[in-house]
Design a protein around this motif. Structure first.
Motif, PDB file in Angstrom:
ATOM      1  N   SER A 148       0.827  -1.198  -0.113  1.00  0.00           N
ATOM      2  CA  SER A 148       0.076   0.071  -0.049  1.00  0.00           C
ATOM      3  C   SER A 148       0.670   1.170   0.013  1.00  0.00           C
ATOM      4  O   SER A 148       2.019   1.286   0.505  1.00  0.00           O
ATOM      5  N   ASN A 181      -4.410   7.317  -4.634  1.00  0.00           N
ATOM      6  CA  ASN A 181      -5.539   6.193  -4.422  1.00  0.00           C
ATOM      7  C   ASN A 181      -5.560   5.388  -6.017  1.00  0.00           C
ATOM      8  O   ASN A 181      -5.719   4.273  -5.978  1.00  0.00           O
ATOM      9  N   SER A 182      -5.317   5.953  -7.075  1.00  0.00           N
ATOM     10  CA  SER A 182      -5.266   5.558  -8.450  1.00  0.00           C
ATOM     11  C   SER A 182      -4.085   4.588  -8.424  1.00  0.00           C
ATOM     12  O   SER A 182      -4.087   3.313  -8.812  1.00  0.00           O
ATOM     13  N   ASN A 186      -2.533   3.023  -5.746  1.00  0.00           N
ATOM     14  CA  ASN A 186      -2.805   1.779  -4.856  1.00  0.00           C
ATOM     15  C   ASN A 186      -4.066   1.065  -5.659  1.00  0.00           C
ATOM     16  O   ASN A 186      -3.549  -0.227  -5.683  1.00  0.00           O
ATOM     17  N   ARG A 187      -5.000   1.767  -6.525  1.00  0.00           N
ATOM     18  CA  ARG A 187      -5.795   0.689  -7.279  1.00  0.00           C
ATOM     19  C   ARG A 187      -5.021  -0.221  -8.272  1.00  0.00           C
ATOM     20  O   ARG A 187      -5.355  -1.250  -8.629  1.00  0.00           O
ATOM     21  N   PHE A 188      -4.224   0.659  -8.923  1.00  0.00           N
ATOM     22  CA  PHE A 188      -3.239   0.138  -9.830  1.00  0.00           C
ATOM     23  C   PHE A 188      -2.429  -1.182  -9.266  1.00  0.00           C
ATOM     24  O   PHE A 188      -2.240  -2.345 -10.068  1.00  0.00           O
ATOM     25  N   ILE A 195      -3.367  -2.888  -6.471  1.00  0.00           N
ATOM     26  CA  ILE A 195      -3.997  -4.202  -6.207  1.00  0.00           C
ATOM     27  C   ILE A 195      -4.254  -4.998  -7.389  1.00  0.00           C
ATOM     28  O   ILE A 195      -4.498  -6.249  -7.505  1.00  0.00           O
ATOM     29  N   GLU A 196      -4.736  -4.258  -8.577  1.00  0.00           N
ATOM     30  CA  GLU A 196      -5.175  -4.835  -9.686  1.00  0.00           C
ATOM     31  C   GLU A 196      -3.860  -5.668 -10.380  1.00  0.00           C
ATOM     32  O   GLU A 196      -3.940  -6.943 -10.686  1.00  0.00           O
TER      33      GLU A 196
END
Length: 473
Positions: free
Chosen positions: A225, A240-241, A243-245, A247-248
């Motif tokens: 993270s 945030n973007s 972190n989403r990247f 995770i994906e």
């Protein structure tokens, strides 16, 4: 390479410097003009005061001047000068003129009641300014009647007054102000540059911190993270973007690890079988009973390996691609033909009569996807149960096709989330020789390649696969 730091520093420094320098220049011009106007105003006031000292009565013209009240016209310390002419004849002049060799001011013939101001070299050699005014002397009100009785209609004589003062202090003050402004013009851009650089550096510190943390990211780390020590409003959406990247990508990374393991597992079994058959054949050469079963078994294993490889190549061949969708396809007619090819009476097609279920899409993708879905439903449903296929219009630009059956195995929500993963099978031991966990993955890839979407859900003991297809033009 373009630099945000250099661009911000350069543009902010330039913009602020131009603004401040413009203000300084305007202020310098305004202050210089105001000081000079004040000097000229003071000369005009001094001329007016001297003018009031000139009076005329029946006995003649009198200049009521007292040097003790105006020492600037008496001494040698920063002397000032004045001179009076009656008509063009010298009438009176200051004592300071008697202290220099050039003891007279220049006479200028002016129209009556006219004020004139010009730069002038003083009799003592200093730079100065001289003011002229031509006027008619005033008459006291109590003597006015006697004066006009005696004067009659005779024209009155005019007086010309000249007053000269040094401008050295004026110019010194102006030069001092101009020097201060010039120094400010030199220092202000430097100060602005220094301030802007430090401000931009401070403002970009969170970005540098973010860059450092991104460079240290590693999928082998326990905590992937990303966060900033101090939250920054403009950078938080980026964090945030990312972190989403992360995770994906972590999901895809884990998926690829699992896929690699699954491929190795799927290929290990037939390779082991081939190895075993080869060793048996080498140990018992010429055994006719072995020869009879050996070749068909090897061929079956080869076909299985070929199916696995073909399925994987199909998935990778169509993943992330868009197929040409220019063929008009009647979905109801296509499903009718595919159902007939399945050679079973367990499939029921439900469609509203009188509705043309036509879309503009890719025939190969639709036929392959529908064939796999129906084969999957027949393979994994309880014997003698019905497989239903229902077509409906979802909206004016979308079509829905539902495939439903009662599965032979029990599935959880976790299982449903893995249905479209490559090589996933409910049978963890992978004992099936016909199914390899690639059919639904191929369906998902093909549906996405034509702009559609597929989902799966459980409703009681019935499983539903819903395919949403764009109608197209």
């Amino acid at each position: 390479m373009r630099s945000i730091y250099k661009t911000l520093t350069r543009r902010l420094s330039l913009a602020i410097s131009v603004l401040v320098i413009s203000v300084l220049i305007i202020a310098d011009v305004a202050v210089d003009g105001w000081i000079e106007n004040q000097f000229n105003k003071s000369m005009l006031e001094k001329v007016g005061m001297l003018e009031t000292l000139v009076k005329e009565d029946a006995e003649g013209v009198e200049f009521d001047f007292a040097g003790e009240f105006m020492p600037e016209f008496e001494g040698t310390g920063d002397p000032e000068y004045f001179q009076l002419w009656r008509n063009s004849e010298i009438f009176e002049k200051s004592d300071t003129l008697s202290l220099v060799s050039e003891n007279s001011l220049l006479f200028v013939d002016l129209p009556l009641d006219t004020f004139h101001l010009e730069d002038y070299t003083l009799p003592d050699g200093r730079t100065g300014r001289i003011a002229y005014i031509r006027f008619i002397p005033q008459i006291d009100s109590d003597k006015r009647a006697d004066f006009y009785q005696q004067q009659g209609d005779t024209p009155r004589n005019t007086m010309t007054l000249a007053y000269a003062a040094s401008t050295e202090e004026l110019y010194y003050a102006l030069w001092l102000i101009d020097g201060s402004f010039i120094l400010a013009l030199i220092l202000v851009p430097l100060i602005i540059r220094f301030t802007v650089k430090n401000t931009v550096t401070y403002a970009l510190n969170p970005l540098n911190e973010l860059n450092t943390k991104i460079s240290r990211l590693n999928f082998g780390s326990e905590n992937l993270s990303l966060s900033l020590d101090r939250s920054v409003e403009e950078l938080q959406p980026i964090v945030n973007s990312i972190n989403r990247f992360i995770i994906e990508n972590l999901r895809l990374y884990e998926q690829q690890k699992r896929l690699t393991s699954d491929i190795a597992h799927e290929l290990k079994t037939p390779v082991t079988e081939l190895t075993t058959l080869s060793e048996i054949a080498m140990r018992f050469p010429g055994d006719e009973s072995l020869e009879a079963s050996f070749k068909p078994e090897v061929l079956s294993i080869a076909h299985r390996m070929k199916s696995i490889i073909t399925g994987i190549l199909t998935i990778h061949g169509y993943s992330g691609k868009q197929l040409d969708c220019s063929t008009v396809v009647n979905v109801q007619a296509l499903l009718t033909r595919i159902i007939r090819q399945q050679n079973t009476n367990r499939i029921v097609l439900i469609a509203e009569e009188g509705v043309a279920f036509e879309i503009t899409s890719n025939l190969f993708a639709l036929e392959s996807a529908f064939t796999n879905l129906l084969a999957n439903a027949l393979q994994h449903s309880k014997p003698e149960t019905t497989v239903k296929c229902r077509i409906e219009k979802h909206s004016h630009n979308a079509l829905l096709v539902h495939f439903s059956n009662i599965p032979s195995d029990d599935y959880s929500e976790k299982d449903l989330n893995q249905f479209f993963e490559p090589l996933w099978q409910k049978d963890a031991a992978r004992t099936s020789t016909e199914n390899f966990g690639l059919g639904l993955t191929i369906v998902s890839v093909l549906i996405k390649a034509i702009g559609g979407n597929i989902s799966v859900r459980l409703d009681g003991n019935v499983i539903y696969f819903s395919v949403q297809l764009p109608i197209g033009e």
